[in-house]
Design an enzyme around this catalytic site. Sequence first.
Site, PDB file in Angstrom:
ATOM      1  N   HIS A   1      83.154 -16.211 -18.449  1.00 51.43           N
ATOM      2  CA  HIS A   1      84.241 -16.220 -17.454  1.00 51.43           C
ATOM      3  C   HIS A   1      85.573 -15.731 -18.019  1.00 51.43           C
ATOM      4  O   HIS A   1      86.619 -15.952 -17.416  1.00 51.43           O
ATOM      5  CB  HIS A   1      84.386 -17.628 -16.856  1.00 51.43           C
TER       6      HIS A   1
ATOM      7  N   ASN B   1      83.794 -21.536 -20.471  1.00 54.25           N
ATOM      8  CA  ASN B   1      85.193 -21.939 -20.668  1.00 54.25           C
ATOM      9  C   ASN B   1      86.075 -20.755 -21.042  1.00 54.25           C
ATOM     10  O   ASN B   1      85.648 -19.859 -21.771  1.00 54.25           O
ATOM     11  CB  ASN B   1      85.282 -23.010 -21.749  1.00 54.25           C
TER      12      ASN B   1
ATOM     13  N   ALA C   1      80.047 -35.382 -24.995  1.00 57.60           N
ATOM     14  CA  ALA C   1      79.616 -34.282 -25.875  1.00 57.60           C
ATOM     15  C   ALA C   1      80.231 -34.385 -27.269  1.00 57.60           C
ATOM     16  O   ALA C   1      79.604 -34.016 -28.262  1.00 57.60           O
ATOM     17  CB  ALA C   1      79.988 -32.948 -25.232  1.00 57.60           C
TER      18      ALA C   1
HETATM   19  P1  OAD Z   1      82.790 -28.662 -14.057  1.00 58.83           P
HETATM   20  O1  OAD Z   1      84.129 -29.266 -13.962  1.00 58.83           O
HETATM   21  O2  OAD Z   1      82.138 -28.195 -12.818  1.00 58.83           O
HETATM   22  O3  OAD Z   1      81.787 -29.690 -14.740  1.00 58.83           O
HETATM   23  C1  OAD Z   1      82.124 -30.378 -15.912  1.00 58.83           C
HETATM   24  C2  OAD Z   1      80.894 -31.154 -16.342  1.00 58.83           C
HETATM   25  O4  OAD Z   1      81.200 -31.788 -17.576  1.00 58.83           O
HETATM   26  C3  OAD Z   1      80.455 -32.247 -15.380  1.00 58.83           C
HETATM   27  O5  OAD Z   1      79.068 -32.155 -15.170  1.00 58.83           O
HETATM   28  C4  OAD Z   1      80.830 -33.535 -16.098  1.00 58.83           C
HETATM   29  O6  OAD Z   1      79.913 -34.574 -15.822  1.00 58.83           O
HETATM   30  C5  OAD Z   1      80.732 -33.119 -17.537  1.00 58.83           C
HETATM   31  N1  OAD Z   1      81.594 -33.864 -18.463  1.00 58.83           N
HETATM   32  C6  OAD Z   1      82.854 -34.314 -18.286  1.00 58.83           C
HETATM   33  N2  OAD Z   1      83.333 -34.866 -19.395  1.00 58.83           N
HETATM   34  C7  OAD Z   1      82.357 -34.773 -20.329  1.00 58.83           C
HETATM   35  C8  OAD Z   1      82.239 -35.157 -21.695  1.00 58.83           C
HETATM   36  N3  OAD Z   1      83.255 -35.740 -22.344  1.00 58.83           N
HETATM   37  N4  OAD Z   1      81.086 -34.874 -22.336  1.00 58.83           N
HETATM   38  C9  OAD Z   1      80.048 -34.278 -21.683  1.00 58.83           C
HETATM   39  N5  OAD Z   1      80.093 -33.903 -20.402  1.00 58.83           N
HETATM   40  C10 OAD Z   1      81.228 -34.145 -19.734  1.00 58.83           C
HETATM   41  O7  OAD Z   1      82.879 -27.500 -15.158  1.00 58.83           O
HETATM   42  P2  OAD Z   1      81.898 -26.250 -15.378  1.00 58.83           P
HETATM   43  O8  OAD Z   1      80.493 -26.599 -15.143  1.00 58.83           O
HETATM   44  O9  OAD Z   1      82.258 -25.681 -16.695  1.00 58.83           O
HETATM   45  O10 OAD Z   1      84.629 -20.961 -13.174  1.00 58.83           O
HETATM   46  O11 OAD Z   1      82.396 -25.280 -14.245  1.00 58.83           O
HETATM   47  C11 OAD Z   1      81.836 -24.014 -14.166  1.00 58.83           C
HETATM   48  C12 OAD Z   1      82.838 -23.043 -13.627  1.00 58.83           C
HETATM   49  O12 OAD Z   1      83.390 -23.545 -12.408  1.00 58.83           O
HETATM   50  C13 OAD Z   1      84.065 -22.839 -14.501  1.00 58.83           C
HETATM   51  O13 OAD Z   1      83.849 -21.945 -15.571  1.00 58.83           O
HETATM   52  C14 OAD Z   1      85.050 -22.294 -13.516  1.00 58.83           C
HETATM   53  C15 OAD Z   1      84.821 -23.253 -12.374  1.00 58.83           C
HETATM   54  O14 OAD Z   1      85.134 -22.806 -11.128  1.00 58.83           O
HETATM   55  C16 OAD Z   1      85.521 -19.984 -12.994  1.00 58.83           C
HETATM   56  O15 OAD Z   1      86.724 -20.173 -13.085  1.00 58.83           O
HETATM   57  C17 OAD Z   1      84.908 -18.662 -12.683  1.00 58.83           C
END
Ligand code: OAD
Length: 243
Positions: A117, A100, A231
Amino acid sequence: MSIVQARRWLREAESVAVITGAGISAESGVPVFRGPGGIWRKYRAEELASPQAFAQDPKLVWEWYNWRREIIAATEPNAGHRALVEIERTVDDFSLITQNVDGLHDLAGSRHPLKLHGDIWETVCMLCGERRINRDVPLTPLPPHCTCHPKAVLRPAVVWFGEALPFVIWEEAEAAVKRAELVLVVGTSAVVYPASGLITIGMRNGAHTVEINAHRTPISDTVDLCLSGNAAEILPDLIDAGR
Ligand code: OAD
């Protein structure tokens, strides 16, 4: 296996690494990237979060970051961020690795989040390379300029698609998951490499792995334990029983 098992692993582990993604900030009101309401459903990543996009239209890219900064500025850390601060206080060897850029772990009081990131609240000068904290909302005029030269443009200090992760931070994160007896993977879709590779490195080095996510992900079948849900509720529950 259940949260009871996860609590036991947490209680017994001398070394803990936590990997967070957008899901941990969802409850605070920061939009996630994928899935319903995700940012990448509305915008194409390569049109906004890439060096090519910035070279072509820095003002447009900055407008998008300004919009995100405005949203994030109105949010606060939630119980999930705060629970990680509590865990950090009780574990000797604790590492928080985050994808994040929202700065909510810092605001909650985490001591040294390893920001794979980057940080949306920092700028880097394209000319002199100076990195500065900047919390102006909105940031004007766009694109912002550095004081080093009238033509020196500032960019957000975040990692864009096609760019390498910050080397020293990556090395620290990799070492942390290698040492860890417990790796907690919180609120990430686990599809963005190389960040997601850290989970595998932890597994290969013998860590117990626990996923906390509202939905299933590609790693749900390979981690030792999946805690399904929010979470902001599960993380406090993990420490409720005390260490
Ligand atoms: P994503 O948006 O890809 O995934 C978010 C995850 O959080 C999903 O698996 C949801 O199921 C989960 N989720 C949503 N709400 C939740 C909650 N309240 N409690 C628990 N889980 C929950 O986000 P990231 O995996 O962080 O990169 O994405 C990775 C990277 O992709 C980011 O850092 C960004 C993006 O492109 C860059 O900008 C380089």
